[in-house]
Design an enzyme around this catalytic site. Structure first.
Site, PDB file in Angstrom:
ATOM      1  N   CYS A 297     -21.001 -25.709  56.730  1.00 28.61           N
ATOM      2  CA  CYS A 297     -20.418 -25.401  55.428  1.00 28.61           C
ATOM      3  C   CYS A 297     -20.213 -23.892  55.301  1.00 28.61           C
ATOM      4  O   CYS A 297     -21.188 -23.134  55.371  1.00 28.61           O
ATOM      5  CB  CYS A 297     -21.325 -25.899  54.313  1.00 28.61           C
ATOM      6  SG  CYS A 297     -20.742 -25.484  52.652  1.00 28.61           S
TER       7      CYS A 297
ATOM      8  N   LYS B  77     -41.115  -1.186  22.470  1.00 23.57           N
ATOM      9  CA  LYS B  77     -40.559  -1.234  23.822  1.00 23.57           C
ATOM     10  C   LYS B  77     -39.149  -0.643  23.784  1.00 23.57           C
ATOM     11  O   LYS B  77     -38.219  -1.268  23.279  1.00 23.57           O
ATOM     12  CB  LYS B  77     -40.524  -2.671  24.356  1.00 23.57           C
ATOM     13  CG  LYS B  77     -40.044  -2.772  25.795  1.00 23.57           C
ATOM     14  CD  LYS B  77     -40.087  -4.205  26.291  1.00 23.57           C
ATOM     15  CE  LYS B  77     -39.659  -4.287  27.749  1.00 23.57           C
ATOM     16  NZ  LYS B  77     -38.270  -3.831  27.945  1.00 23.57           N
TER      17      LYS B  77
ATOM     18  N   TYR C 236     -45.018   7.251  28.046  1.00 19.20           N
ATOM     19  CA  TYR C 236     -45.927   6.178  27.636  1.00 19.20           C
ATOM     20  C   TYR C 236     -46.912   5.772  28.728  1.00 19.20           C
ATOM     21  O   TYR C 236     -47.748   4.899  28.516  1.00 19.20           O
ATOM     22  CB  TYR C 236     -45.144   4.944  27.179  1.00 19.20           C
ATOM     23  CG  TYR C 236     -44.155   4.398  28.177  1.00 19.20           C
ATOM     24  CD1 TYR C 236     -44.573   3.799  29.356  1.00 19.20           C
ATOM     25  CD2 TYR C 236     -42.791   4.468  27.938  1.00 19.20           C
ATOM     26  CE1 TYR C 236     -43.668   3.286  30.274  1.00 19.20           C
ATOM     27  CE2 TYR C 236     -41.872   3.952  28.842  1.00 19.20           C
ATOM     28  CZ  TYR C 236     -42.322   3.370  30.011  1.00 19.20           C
ATOM     29  OH  TYR C 236     -41.428   2.871  30.918  1.00 19.20           O
TER      30      TYR C 236
ATOM     31  N   GLU D 109     -47.035  -0.614  21.073  1.00 14.47           N
ATOM     32  CA  GLU D 109     -46.009   0.418  20.916  1.00 14.47           C
ATOM     33  C   GLU D 109     -44.636  -0.216  21.064  1.00 14.47           C
ATOM     34  O   GLU D 109     -44.478  -1.239  21.758  1.00 14.47           O
ATOM     35  CB  GLU D 109     -46.189   1.510  21.967  1.00 14.47           C
ATOM     36  CG  GLU D 109     -46.055   0.999  23.396  1.00 14.47           C
ATOM     37  CD  GLU D 109     -46.398   2.068  24.434  1.00 14.47           C
ATOM     38  OE1 GLU D 109     -45.529   2.914  24.677  1.00 14.47           O
ATOM     39  OE2 GLU D 109     -47.512   2.020  24.983  1.00 14.47           O
TER      40      GLU D 109
ATOM     41  N   CYS E 229     -16.555 -27.602  52.182  1.00 17.42           N
ATOM     42  CA  CYS E 229     -16.395 -28.117  53.551  1.00 17.42           C
ATOM     43  C   CYS E 229     -16.084 -29.602  53.600  1.00 17.42           C
ATOM     44  O   CYS E 229     -15.903 -30.156  54.689  1.00 17.42           O
ATOM     45  CB  CYS E 229     -17.650 -27.822  54.380  1.00 17.42           C
ATOM     46  SG  CYS E 229     -19.100 -28.789  53.897  1.00 17.42           S
TER      47      CYS E 229
ATOM     48  N   CYS F 187     -18.530 -31.976  49.218  1.00 20.62           N
ATOM     49  CA  CYS F 187     -18.659 -30.533  49.048  1.00 20.62           C
ATOM     50  C   CYS F 187     -17.290 -29.904  48.808  1.00 20.62           C
ATOM     51  O   CYS F 187     -16.353 -30.136  49.590  1.00 20.62           O
ATOM     52  CB  CYS F 187     -19.309 -29.916  50.289  1.00 20.62           C
ATOM     53  SG  CYS F 187     -19.348 -28.108  50.261  1.00 20.62           S
TER      54      CYS F 187
ATOM     55  N   LEU G 235     -43.017  -5.498  33.335  1.00 17.38           N
ATOM     56  CA  LEU G 235     -44.011  -6.122  32.469  1.00 17.38           C
ATOM     57  C   LEU G 235     -43.744  -7.618  32.350  1.00 17.38           C
ATOM     58  O   LEU G 235     -42.593  -8.059  32.361  1.00 17.38           O
ATOM     59  CB  LEU G 235     -43.970  -5.504  31.066  1.00 17.38           C
ATOM     60  CG  LEU G 235     -44.393  -4.046  30.934  1.00 17.38           C
ATOM     61  CD1 LEU G 235     -44.112  -3.561  29.515  1.00 17.38           C
ATOM     62  CD2 LEU G 235     -45.866  -3.876  31.272  1.00 17.38           C
TER      63      LEU G 235
ATOM     64  N   ASP H 109     -35.503   0.457  24.739  1.00 14.42           N
ATOM     65  CA  ASP H 109     -34.456  -0.115  25.579  1.00 14.42           C
ATOM     66  C   ASP H 109     -33.701   1.035  26.241  1.00 14.42           C
ATOM     67  O   ASP H 109     -32.678   1.504  25.752  1.00 14.42           O
ATOM     68  CB  ASP H 109     -33.510  -0.963  24.728  1.00 14.42           C
ATOM     69  CG  ASP H 109     -32.550  -1.780  25.581  1.00 14.42           C
ATOM     70  OD1 ASP H 109     -32.755  -1.852  26.809  1.00 14.42           O
ATOM     71  OD2 ASP H 109     -31.600  -2.344  25.014  1.00 14.42           O
TER      72      ASP H 109
ATOM     73  N   GLU I  57     -39.496   6.517  29.245  1.00 14.64           N
ATOM     74  CA  GLU I  57     -38.184   5.918  29.106  1.00 14.64           C
ATOM     75  C   GLU I  57     -37.177   6.949  28.622  1.00 14.64           C
ATOM     76  O   GLU I  57     -37.408   7.650  27.626  1.00 14.64           O
ATOM     77  CB  GLU I  57     -38.251   4.759  28.099  1.00 14.64           C
ATOM     78  CG  GLU I  57     -37.184   3.730  28.277  1.00 14.64           C
ATOM     79  CD  GLU I  57     -37.517   2.722  29.368  1.00 14.64           C
ATOM     80  OE1 GLU I  57     -36.678   1.836  29.604  1.00 14.64           O
ATOM     81  OE2 GLU I  57     -38.597   2.820  29.982  1.00 14.64           O
TER      82      GLU I  57
ATOM     83  N   LYS J 166     -41.289  -9.809  23.252  1.00 12.00           N
ATOM     84  CA  LYS J 166     -39.867  -9.589  23.035  1.00 12.00           C
ATOM     85  C   LYS J 166     -39.409 -10.160  21.686  1.00 12.00           C
ATOM     86  O   LYS J 166     -39.966 -11.129  21.167  1.00 12.00           O
ATOM     87  CB  LYS J 166     -39.056 -10.232  24.169  1.00 12.00           C
ATOM     88  CG  LYS J 166     -39.461  -9.776  25.571  1.00 12.00           C
ATOM     89  CD  LYS J 166     -39.300  -8.286  25.775  1.00 12.00           C
ATOM     90  CE  LYS J 166     -37.871  -7.870  25.965  1.00 12.00           C
ATOM     91  NZ  LYS J 166     -37.311  -8.295  27.251  1.00 12.00           N
TER      92      LYS J 166
ATOM     93  N   CYS K   7     -24.911 -30.406  49.422  1.00 12.87           N
ATOM     94  CA  CYS K   7     -24.002 -30.525  50.560  1.00 12.87           C
ATOM     95  C   CYS K   7     -24.811 -30.745  51.830  1.00 12.87           C
ATOM     96  O   CYS K   7     -25.809 -30.062  52.074  1.00 12.87           O
ATOM     97  CB  CYS K   7     -23.156 -29.260  50.684  1.00 12.87           C
ATOM     98  SG  CYS K   7     -22.251 -29.122  52.239  1.00 12.87           S
TER      99      CYS K   7
ATOM    100  N   ASP L  83     -30.320  -8.165  27.744  1.00 13.03           N
ATOM    101  CA  ASP L  83     -31.727  -8.209  28.098  1.00 13.03           C
ATOM    102  C   ASP L  83     -32.355  -9.525  27.652  1.00 13.03           C
ATOM    103  O   ASP L  83     -33.206 -10.088  28.338  1.00 13.03           O
ATOM    104  CB  ASP L  83     -32.478  -7.047  27.440  1.00 13.03           C
ATOM    105  CG  ASP L  83     -32.143  -5.714  28.075  1.00 13.03           C
ATOM    106  OD1 ASP L  83     -31.486  -5.718  29.132  1.00 13.03           O
ATOM    107  OD2 ASP L  83     -32.534  -4.676  27.517  1.00 13.03           O
ATOM    108  N   ALA L  84     -31.931 -10.007  26.489  1.00 13.55           N
ATOM    109  CA  ALA L  84     -32.500 -11.263  25.980  1.00 13.55           C
ATOM    110  C   ALA L  84     -32.149 -12.428  26.891  1.00 13.55           C
ATOM    111  O   ALA L  84     -32.976 -13.304  27.154  1.00 13.55           O
ATOM    112  CB  ALA L  84     -31.998 -11.527  24.562  1.00 13.55           C
TER     113      ALA L  84
ATOM    114  N   LYS M 153     -51.102  -3.184  25.458  1.00 12.49           N
ATOM    115  CA  LYS M 153     -51.856  -2.785  26.636  1.00 12.49           C
ATOM    116  C   LYS M 153     -53.349  -2.776  26.305  1.00 12.49           C
ATOM    117  O   LYS M 153     -53.739  -2.377  25.202  1.00 12.49           O
ATOM    118  CB  LYS M 153     -51.455  -1.376  27.105  1.00 12.49           C
ATOM    119  CG  LYS M 153     -49.989  -1.238  27.492  1.00 12.49           C
ATOM    120  CD  LYS M 153     -49.640   0.205  27.849  1.00 12.49           C
ATOM    121  CE  LYS M 153     -48.161   0.343  28.168  1.00 12.49           C
ATOM    122  NZ  LYS M 153     -47.791   1.756  28.422  1.00 12.49           N
TER     123      LYS M 153
ATOM    124  N   TYR N 257     -31.485 -12.213  30.083  1.00 11.52           N
ATOM    125  CA  TYR N 257     -32.266 -12.002  31.305  1.00 11.52           C
ATOM    126  C   TYR N 257     -33.704 -12.472  31.102  1.00 11.52           C
ATOM    127  O   TYR N 257     -34.281 -13.160  31.948  1.00 11.52           O
ATOM    128  CB  TYR N 257     -32.231 -10.526  31.662  1.00 11.52           C
ATOM    129  CG  TYR N 257     -33.009 -10.160  32.897  1.00 11.52           C
ATOM    130  CD1 TYR N 257     -32.441 -10.275  34.156  1.00 11.52           C
ATOM    131  CD2 TYR N 257     -34.313  -9.681  32.808  1.00 11.52           C
ATOM    132  CE1 TYR N 257     -33.144  -9.938  35.293  1.00 11.52           C
ATOM    133  CE2 TYR N 257     -35.027  -9.341  33.939  1.00 11.52           C
ATOM    134  CZ  TYR N 257     -34.442  -9.467  35.176  1.00 11.52           C
ATOM    135  OH  TYR N 257     -35.152  -9.136  36.304  1.00 11.52           O
ATOM    136  N   ASP N 258     -34.280 -12.127  29.950  1.00  9.07           N
ATOM    137  CA  ASP N 258     -35.666 -12.523  29.668  1.00  9.07           C
ATOM    138  C   ASP N 258     -35.813 -14.035  29.614  1.00  9.07           C
ATOM    139  O   ASP N 258     -36.807 -14.590  30.070  1.00  9.07           O
ATOM    140  CB  ASP N 258     -36.130 -11.923  28.341  1.00  9.07           C
ATOM    141  CG  ASP N 258     -36.341 -10.432  28.426  1.00  9.07           C
ATOM    142  OD1 ASP N 258     -36.509  -9.924  29.547  1.00  9.07           O
ATOM    143  OD2 ASP N 258     -36.330  -9.772  27.367  1.00  9.07           O
TER     144      ASP N 258
END
Length: 747
Positions: A454, A129, A237, A127, A433, A430, A94, A131, A185, A325, A448, A44-45, A301, A47-48
């Site tokens: 291609c 979060k 929540y 509150e 191609c 490339c 969020l 996971d 959740e 986070k 390219c 998740d970290a 919130k 991704y964030d």
């Protein structure tokens, strides 16, 4: 300035555009892995961090925001095997905060939107979060009738039978509104997770990587008895559809849910501003290991539900909430190789291949390397990054995960560099191609030049076209596109709609392929036939034109109404596009010179000289394109490029000839401003600019950023300047704020 800020500051318009395109692709893949497959390949970290980079680039280059921006995406499409549930109220994600300054800006942003003074009272809830997996549970007459996952925010998976096995979700709710949709959740406690894994191992079954995966996989079982045997829990929540309000505040509404029998988080606190919010964040972080379940941050919130209503929503996130986070984690590993991938737009993207390493519970084996400058240890302006240290195969590198779906290299251990390593050189042709791969002046990305010649670009664009957000053809996924392309059956988009006529009968037939049969082939042909009728917006997005995302597709479809009208405007604007480039290049050259008294005059002369050859119809068409709110010059240039390239244009025209485009749906028919183009200028005193725009669009109006002959109404507040003068010159109806509110009925 942080390394990330340095990277972004070094981006040009073109490199920022390419980076946003890359981020959109990798984040879409991550969403599918996380939400649909329950098998995240990054943390998740990580991704964030990637979403944060995407948002930072969008903030630095607001005109480059893509319509398929990860900022506007929630979750992923529902998996096959479950019934689908359309959410009456969208389940959104969020926005994120990562440090104290982000939290302060969140508070300041809300105050600006609402027009509140810095010292005015504004209370928040805070509150943990959780996971876990988002779930919506609907009650009618106090009885549980349906439970659904978030899915893509609009459509989720029907998991009602499974949800009934979770003890924290009551079957009957006393004193509930007639319609009550509780959101929360699903998670698994640490002790329960450990016991489950022990049991799984003893039985020779799958052992889960972490509690979140275990909870998601357990809830999304087709056999509800498996779910019943798993120790799932649920924190409530939030809420969706309601027949009557629960309370006046967020905190009181949570209290009412608790009174009805739902588990709400006891760590939830009321906060009087940013300092109190940060103190609560630190207190929860200090107790994180003692909670007994996984959390990855704290959610703030706005407490007043009336203010939440005024603040409203962006495309995928509420304005009144944010997730703060926890910090990311890092690990050291070996850079075992550098591969170069070719994207849908031709960008050559280097990817680090790593000796697998676990970072915060997730195994990482790839990392993004962005471009050749990044590998060389410099930014686009030649300034050093990582202290100027380049990256070489064999290096010991530090990887960090704070949001990147493909993580990022933070540092290099020069003391561990093997002897005999050589600097990496980006290929100038490339790898797919062999077309020249050129790096245009001012760009950091090598691209390219093969276009549809291609294979990598062609296949990627075909996959994009048939995706869920575009033509959405059931049974024609990535693997099928690759297979049919390799067989020579599908090269151009229109070939999809010729597939049955060419390969539906006879010896060379889809039904004869391994893994296929008459039934599956018939289903595919039926799905393709059904996909011949499409809304214009989905087809525009599916074309795969750079910078043309879902939101821009909708904006263009709403503005022009038909492909013919859009194409005619773009065709007319093509001469102006080249002059726009010339003007931009002239201005850039002038800005690089030393400041002197004549610089402003030279800039004006450069613009005038570049635009001199443009005739009035071409200029008017260009102004029409760039005047559409949310479009701008970047996308207008991309449209002109695509439609002026013979092979691209032929492929697009052939596709539209094979399709039936639905008439656009009417919006807000009874509104007095439906279908009209509105421009706001000057200072608004009774609502913020953001509120005014959102209200106008909800009533079916088109909001433009510039005044033209197509403008219907100019709303002018105090301080209106050139736009008001131009509106008067063109005879456009001009209203003050009171007259505007009277016209729309204070909507």
């Amino acid at each position: 300035m942080t390394q990330s800020e340095t990277d972004i500051a070094a981006l040009t318009q073109d490199t920022a555009r390419d980076e946003l395109a890359r981020l959109a692709t990798v984040l879409a893949d991550a969403n599918a892995a996380y939400h649909t497959e329950d098998a995240p390949r990054i943390s998740d970290a990580e991704y964030d961090r990637l979403k944060r980079r995407n948002a930072a680039i969008e903030q630095a280059f607001p005109d480059l925001k893509r319509d398929d921006s990860p900022s506007d995406v929630v979750g992923a499409a529902p998996a096959e095997g479950f019934g689908k549930v359309a959410h009456e109220v969208r389940m959104l994600s969020l926005g994120n905060a990562f440090d104290d300054a982000d939290v302060a800006e969140f508070d300041a942003r809300i105050r600006r939107f609402l027009g509140l003074e810095a010292g005015a009272d504004l209370t928040y809830t805070a509150e943990p979060k959780i996971d876990g997996l988002s779930l919506s549970v609907r009650y009618e007459g106090g009885q549980l009738v349906r439970a659904a996952t978030r899915g893509d925010g609009e459509t989720g998976e029907d998991v009602t039978t499974n949800a009934r096995t979770i003890s924290d979700i009551p079957e009957t709710v006393p004193n509930a509104p007639d319609v009550l949709e509780v959101r929360g959740e699903v998670y698994m406690a640490h002790a329960d997770f450990a016991a489950l894994n022990d049991r799984q191992a003893a039985e020779g079954s799958k052992v889960f990587a972490n509690p979140r995966n275990a909870a998601a996989g357990s809830l999304r079982q087709l056999d509800a008895s498996i779910t019943a045997a798993r120790p799932l829990r649920f924190f409530a929540y939030a809420w969706g559809s309601l027949s009557e309000p629960l309370a006046d505040t967020q905190h009181a509404a949570l209290g009412r849910l608790a009174d009805m029998g739902f588990s709400t988080n006891p760590e939830t606190a009321l906060c009087e501003g940013p300092e109190d919010m940060l103190a609560t964040y630190r207190a929860i972080a200090a107790r994180r290991a003692e909670l007994g379940y996984d959390i990855d941050g704290v959610v703030y919130k706005v407490n007043d539900l009336g203010l939440q209503g005024r603040l409203g929503f962006r495309s995928t996130t509420p304005r009144w909430a944010i997730a703060h986070k926890f910090p990311a984690e890092t690990a050291w590993t070996r850079l075992s190789g550098i591969d170069v991938q070719v994207g849908r737009t031709g960008a050559l993207s280097p990817v680090a291949r790593l000796d697998p390493v676990t970072v915060g519970g997730v195994v990482v084996s790839n990392a993004t390397l962005h471009n050749e400058d990044y590998i060389a240890g410099r930014d686009a302006k030649g300034h050093p990054i990582r202290n100027g240290i380049d990256l070489r195969v064999g290096d010991r590198v530090e990887i960090y995960r704070a949001g990147d779906v493909i993580p990022k290299v933070r540092d290099v251990d020069l003391s561990a560099r093997p002897e005999g390593t050589t600097p990496f050189e980006m290929p100038h042709r490339c790898p797919d191609c062999d077309s020249p791969a050129l790096r245009e002046p001012g760009e950091s990305v090598r691209r390219c030049t093969g276009g549809l010649v291609c294979p990598a670009q062609r296949v990627a664009r075909l996959k994009h076209l048939v995706g869920r957000s575009a033509l959405d053809i059931d049974g024609l996924g990535d693997k099928e596109i690759e297979r049919f392309h390799d067989l020579g059956w599908i090269h151009a988009p229109v070939d999809i709609f010729r597939l049955q006529a060419r390969y539906g009968t006879g010896l060379q037939t889809v039904a004869n392929l391994e893994g296929w049969g008459e039934t599956s082939a018939t289903n595919l042909f039926d799905a393709i036939e059904a996909a011949r009728t499409q809304p214009l917006a989905r087809v525009l997005f599916g074309l795969g034109i750079r910078h043309l995302g879902e939101v821009a597709g909708r904006d263009l479809a709403r503005h022009f109404g038909s492909w013919d009208a859009l194409a005619a405007t773009v065709d007319a604007a093509i001469p102006a596009a080249s002059c726009h480039r010339a003007a931009a290049e002239a201005e850039l050259a002038e800005r690089t010179k030393a400041e002197d008294e004549g610089r402003r005059a030279r800039l004006s002369d450069a613009r005038a000289l570049a635009w001199a050859p443009v005739e009035a119809p071409a200029r008017a068409a260009w102004d029409d394109l760039v005047g559409i709110d949310g479009i701008g010059a970047t996308l207008a240039l991309a449209l002109c490029d695509a439609l002026s390239a013979p092979q691209e244009r032929a492929a697009i025209d052939d596709l539209f000839a094979a399709l039936t485009i639905e008439a656009p749906e009417p919006t807000a028919e009874e509104s007095p401003v439906a279908g009209k183009t509105v421009v706001f200028t000057g200072s608004l005193e009774k609502m913020t600019r953001a509120e005014a725009k959102a209200t106008a669009e909800s009533l079916g109006a088109k909001v433009s950023g510039s005044v033209s002959s197509k403008t219907d109404i100019l709303v002018a507040g105090p301080g209106a300047g050139s736009k008001a003068a131009k509106a008067a010159q063109l005879g456009i109806e001009t209203l003050d704020e009171d007259a505007w509110l009277a016209l729309i009925g204070n909507a």
